[in-house]
Design a protein around this motif. Structure first.
Motif, PDB file in Angstrom:
ATOM      1  N   ARG A 184       0.830  -1.205   0.000  1.00  0.00           N
ATOM      2  CA  ARG A 184       0.000   0.000   0.000  1.00  0.00           C
ATOM      3  C   ARG A 184       0.867   1.259   0.000  1.00  0.00           C
ATOM      4  N   ARG A 185       0.402   2.274  -0.710  1.00  0.00           N
ATOM      5  CA  ARG A 185       1.038   3.595  -0.704  1.00  0.00           C
ATOM      6  C   ARG A 185       0.434   4.397   0.445  1.00  0.00           C
ATOM      7  N   GLU A 243      -5.598  10.987  -5.985  1.00  0.00           N
ATOM      8  CA  GLU A 243      -5.668   9.524  -5.879  1.00  0.00           C
ATOM      9  C   GLU A 243      -4.285   8.882  -5.908  1.00  0.00           C
ATOM     10  N   ASP A 274      -3.118   5.003  -0.977  1.00  0.00           N
ATOM     11  CA  ASP A 274      -4.120   4.048  -0.507  1.00  0.00           C
ATOM     12  C   ASP A 274      -4.537   4.341   0.926  1.00  0.00           C
ATOM     13  N   LEU A 288      -6.354  10.637  -1.746  1.00  0.00           N
ATOM     14  CA  LEU A 288      -6.667   9.229  -1.518  1.00  0.00           C
ATOM     15  C   LEU A 288      -7.377   8.622  -2.716  1.00  0.00           C
ATOM     16  N   ARG A 289      -7.053   7.379  -3.002  1.00  0.00           N
ATOM     17  CA  ARG A 289      -7.781   6.668  -4.051  1.00  0.00           C
ATOM     18  C   ARG A 289      -9.163   6.275  -3.519  1.00  0.00           C
ATOM     19  N   GLY A 298      -9.905   4.133  -0.278  1.00  0.00           N
ATOM     20  CA  GLY A 298      -8.768   4.329   0.606  1.00  0.00           C
ATOM     21  C   GLY A 298      -9.185   4.640   2.032  1.00  0.00           C
TER      22      GLY A 298
END
Length: 289
Positions: A84-85, A146, A149, A175-176, A179
């Motif tokens: 995850r980012r 985005e 995550d 955020l995506r 997320g």
């Protein structure tokens, strides 16, 4: 919250002293610009003292959500981390970001203070865990839409920004869909009590509904430290207004055997009422086209 003789969360007198000099501590409205300047200067100057006092408790590679000692390794509020980012807002010395890296995440630490990021760089060298670091304002995140995550912060950014609703909108932007956004702050109920870890901190002194921030200022009336208060309802409205869904509100209980005093946090107060609020939020998935 620095003067333990002052009412809490932090309340203070609004009366001018007899010589009509500006009061050094008070409750008054401030702008985002005033907050930004005060926070950047304060944390640059205080970084060494803060790390000397709290660095061992926070660790070099660990994610501690609050003075109660709740760790992400146990709470798992962020969910799955591998791959995850993750953006850590107000990362300070970035111990949490480094811990996230050891869990297989791809973290970035962001802070307004060069002094705190200096400690993050130093800890990266001593721990051997390095993460990208960015000096920037939480009101203007230097990332595309985005990008992440997960976004998280343990007592960073949110309490020190006049327009915290705008910070939440920025978090929503980066955020995506699907997320997660998790942040911890001083529990709003603490603002009605004196900022005292002892028995003096058990008596209500201030209105819960007084939303003026705690301000320390110099002799010219320029803010040098600013901390904001919002009610629980205010925080929920900021979360929902930014587009998030509030999934959980965690109020960590004081653990048995934990005898550390951190500012106004103490075993005495912790056993009676919450000191920290952690908001767990989701950005909804996109609906059908």
């Amino acid at each position: 919250m620095h003067d333990d003789t002052l009412p809490a969360g932090v309340g203070v007198t609004d009366a001018l002293p007899a010589d009509d000099d500006p009061p050094r501590v008070l409750r008054r409205l401030v702008t985002n610009a005033e907050s930004r300047r005060a926070s950047r200067r304060w944390w640059d100057l205080d970084a060494d003292a803060y790390q000397a006092e709290h660095g061992a408790f926070l660790g070099e590679v660990d994610f501690v959500w609050c003075p109660e000692g709740l760790r992400e390794a146990d709470a798992r509020l962020l969910g799955e981390l591998r791959g995850r980012r993750v953006l850590e807002l107000g990362c300070g010395a970035a111990a949490a970001a480094r811990w996230l890296a050891t869990q297989g995440a791809h973290p970035v630490g962001l802070d307004l203070s060069a002094g705190m990021l200096r400690h993050a760089t130093r800890a990266a060298a001593t721990s051997g865990v390095r993460v990208p670091l960015v000096q920037a304002d939480a009101l203007a995140l230097p990332f595309g839409a985005e990008t992440f995550d997960i976004v998280c912060t343990a007592f960073g950014a949110i309490p020190f920004v006049a327009d915290s609703a705008a910070v939440l909108r920025e978090v929503f932007r980066v955020l995506r869909p699907g997320g997660t956004w998790v942040f911890s702050i001083t529990h709003p109920i603490r603002w009605i009590f004196p900022d005292d870890p002892g028995e003096g901190g058990l008596t209500v002194r201030h209105s819960y509904f007084d939303r003026r921030p705690y301000v320390e200022q110099d002799a010219d009336g320029v803010p040098t430290y600013v901390e904001q208060h919002r009610t629980l309802g205010d925080r929920v409205r900021e979360i929902v207004g930014a587009g998030f869904v509030l999934r959980d509100l965690v109020e960590p209980e004081w653990p048995a055997g934990h005898d550390r005093i951190w500012g106004q946090w103490s075993p005495l107060r912790g056993r009676l009422f919450p000191g920290t609020a952690i908001f767990v939020c989701d950005k909804p998935l996109r609906g059908p086209a």
